[in-house]
Motif scaffolding. Sequence first.
Motif, mmCIF file in Angstrom:
data_model
loop_
_atom_site.group_PDB
_atom_site.id
_atom_site.type_symbol
_atom_site.label_atom_id
_atom_site.label_comp_id
_atom_site.label_asym_id
_atom_site.label_seq_id
_atom_site.Cartn_x
_atom_site.Cartn_y
_atom_site.Cartn_z
ATOM 1 N N GLN A 221 0.806 -1.215 0.000
ATOM 2 C CA GLN A 221 0.000 0.000 0.000
ATOM 3 C C GLN A 221 0.842 1.268 0.000
ATOM 4 O O GLN A 221 0.330 2.357 -0.277
ATOM 5 C CB GLN A 221 -0.943 0.018 1.215
ATOM 6 N N MET A 222 2.117 1.134 0.295
ATOM 7 C CA MET A 222 3.005 2.287 0.239
ATOM 8 C C MET A 222 3.296 2.640 -1.219
ATOM 9 O O MET A 222 3.286 1.777 -2.093
ATOM 10 C CB MET A 222 4.316 1.999 0.974
ATOM 11 N N ILE A 223 3.550 3.908 -1.492
ATOM 12 C CA ILE A 223 3.922 4.367 -2.823
ATOM 13 C C ILE A 223 5.367 4.831 -2.778
ATOM 14 O O ILE A 223 5.768 5.575 -1.877
ATOM 15 C CB ILE A 223 3.011 5.525 -3.294
ATOM 16 N N TRP A 224 6.155 4.409 -3.766
ATOM 17 C CA TRP A 224 7.554 4.835 -3.841
ATOM 18 C C TRP A 224 7.747 5.602 -5.139
ATOM 19 O O TRP A 224 7.537 5.082 -6.225
ATOM 20 C CB TRP A 224 8.483 3.616 -3.762
ATOM 21 N N GLY A 225 8.094 6.855 -5.021
ATOM 22 C CA GLY A 225 8.167 7.732 -6.172
ATOM 23 C C GLY A 225 6.927 8.609 -6.238
ATOM 24 O O GLY A 225 5.944 8.380 -5.525
ATOM 25 N N ALA A 226 6.965 9.626 -7.096
ATOM 26 C CA ALA A 226 5.830 10.531 -7.223
ATOM 27 C C ALA A 226 5.837 11.183 -8.590
ATOM 28 O O ALA A 226 6.896 11.425 -9.171
ATOM 29 C CB ALA A 226 5.876 11.609 -6.132
ATOM 30 N N ARG A 227 4.633 11.448 -9.101
ATOM 31 C CA ARG A 227 4.504 12.198 -10.347
ATOM 32 C C ARG A 227 5.021 13.628 -10.140
ATOM 33 O O ARG A 227 4.935 14.166 -9.030
ATOM 34 C CB ARG A 227 3.038 12.244 -10.781
ATOM 35 N N SER A 228 5.533 14.223 -11.215
ATOM 36 C CA SER A 228 6.071 15.565 -11.089
ATOM 37 C C SER A 228 4.992 16.580 -10.746
ATOM 38 O O SER A 228 5.230 17.524 -9.984
ATOM 39 C CB SER A 228 6.798 15.974 -12.370
ATOM 40 N N ASP A 229 3.764 16.393 -11.279
ATOM 41 C CA ASP A 229 2.711 17.341 -10.923
ATOM 42 C C ASP A 229 2.285 17.174 -9.472
ATOM 43 O O ASP A 229 1.864 18.137 -8.820
ATOM 44 C CB ASP A 229 1.519 17.249 -11.871
ATOM 45 N N ALA A 230 2.404 15.947 -8.941
ATOM 46 C CA ALA A 230 2.104 15.734 -7.521
ATOM 47 C C ALA A 230 3.139 16.419 -6.638
ATOM 48 O O ALA A 230 2.803 17.002 -5.598
ATOM 49 C CB ALA A 230 2.043 14.241 -7.205
ATOM 50 N N LEU A 231 4.399 16.366 -7.054
ATOM 51 C CA LEU A 231 5.443 17.049 -6.292
ATOM 52 C C LEU A 231 5.218 18.554 -6.297
ATOM 53 O O LEU A 231 5.398 19.231 -5.278
ATOM 54 C CB LEU A 231 6.822 16.715 -6.875
ATOM 55 N N TYR A 232 4.814 19.088 -7.452
ATOM 56 C CA TYR A 232 4.511 20.516 -7.537
ATOM 57 C C TYR A 232 3.348 20.864 -6.605
ATOM 58 O O TYR A 232 3.395 21.862 -5.869
ATOM 59 C CB TYR A 232 4.173 20.892 -8.982
ATOM 60 N N GLY A 233 2.318 20.032 -6.640
ATOM 61 C CA GLY A 233 1.176 20.267 -5.761
ATOM 62 C C GLY A 233 1.556 20.185 -4.298
ATOM 63 O O GLY A 233 1.058 20.958 -3.465
ATOM 64 N N LEU A 234 2.455 19.265 -3.966
ATOM 65 C CA LEU A 234 2.900 19.117 -2.581
ATOM 66 C C LEU A 234 3.623 20.371 -2.105
ATOM 67 O O LEU A 234 3.373 20.860 -0.992
ATOM 68 C CB LEU A 234 3.816 17.900 -2.450
#
Length: 339
Positions: A221-234
């Motif tokens: 259930q853990m996620i490793w890595g992230a979309r670039s738009d998600a990083l921007y949103g974060l």
Amino acid sequence: MPRLLIVLAALALSACTPLLVQHPLSPPTAFSGPRLEDDAVVSFDGARLGLKHWDPVGEPWAVIVGVHGMNDYSNAFHLAAPWWASQGVATYAYDQRGFGRSPERGVWAGEGLMTEDLRTVTALVRRKFPHAIIAVAGESMGGAVAAVAFASDRPPAADRLILMSPAVWGWKEQPLPNKTLLWFAANFTAGKVYEPPRWLTSKIKPTDNREELIAMGRDPQMIWGARSDALYGLVSLMSDASDAVGRASVPTFYLHGAHDQIIPKAAAYRAAAHLKPADRSANYAKGYHLLMRDHEGPIVWADVLAFIRDPQGPLPSGAPAIPHSPAQGAEIARASGAL
């Protein structure tokens, strides 16, 4: 020319934001209203969010609404919650949209949906336990979501706010190369998933609890890595959260670990410096980012419980407070080498 490109990109950051993928809202006819189920929360728009809850024997005197961090899920509370239950406190932790068992896994939901989900879950918990003290406890990104929600004109229906290593590393604190690369990535490769290099992950310790890190690494259930738009949103969320700290109308407890390698100390201290005089903070000398999962996690659990019981009472740990003035916060951060 490279310098010019960097300057232009920096200017663009202040005037343009990438088009983030939006989570679709469920049709109004698809559900009969928000509700708590055994393993899910049906939110305000019918979306089913994963849920874990730990209940004490008998009626709880307090209930914690748990809000997890980036790429994590409700299991973030699995060590602290059973102990809280033994003390008569229930914990209801949900998987935020895009994480765990909730819809659109890996896609950034945005502040609007994330804060509305928190309001919904808190209201449902309040309805289920009308006589209990309701506390929202957000860790890392979850702390950012909670800070923003409580600073809004529609704060969640809770009595306490607990910010555990809140994600407050916003645009102001980001180095220019970070801003530039993230803006280009979010605009031109929004759906690309980026994973941190091994040389970096081997140096950064989110907690000193190695056994827990191994378990997290094996958890599907853990996620490793992230979309670039998600990083921007974060980062945008962290910016808003940094400004939101101290604006909640309920008693607030800000927890920070001196060994936090995820949120820079300067950013954490700047945000904590905006706490109101009546708010509380604790700086744990042996603490890391994932305070609940550290080897000294039980000390943190006990402090959280003490704050819920009496926001002005003594903390069992005796941990020192973070300075509550911007000048003091900046001075300590500078002395520690964080500025």
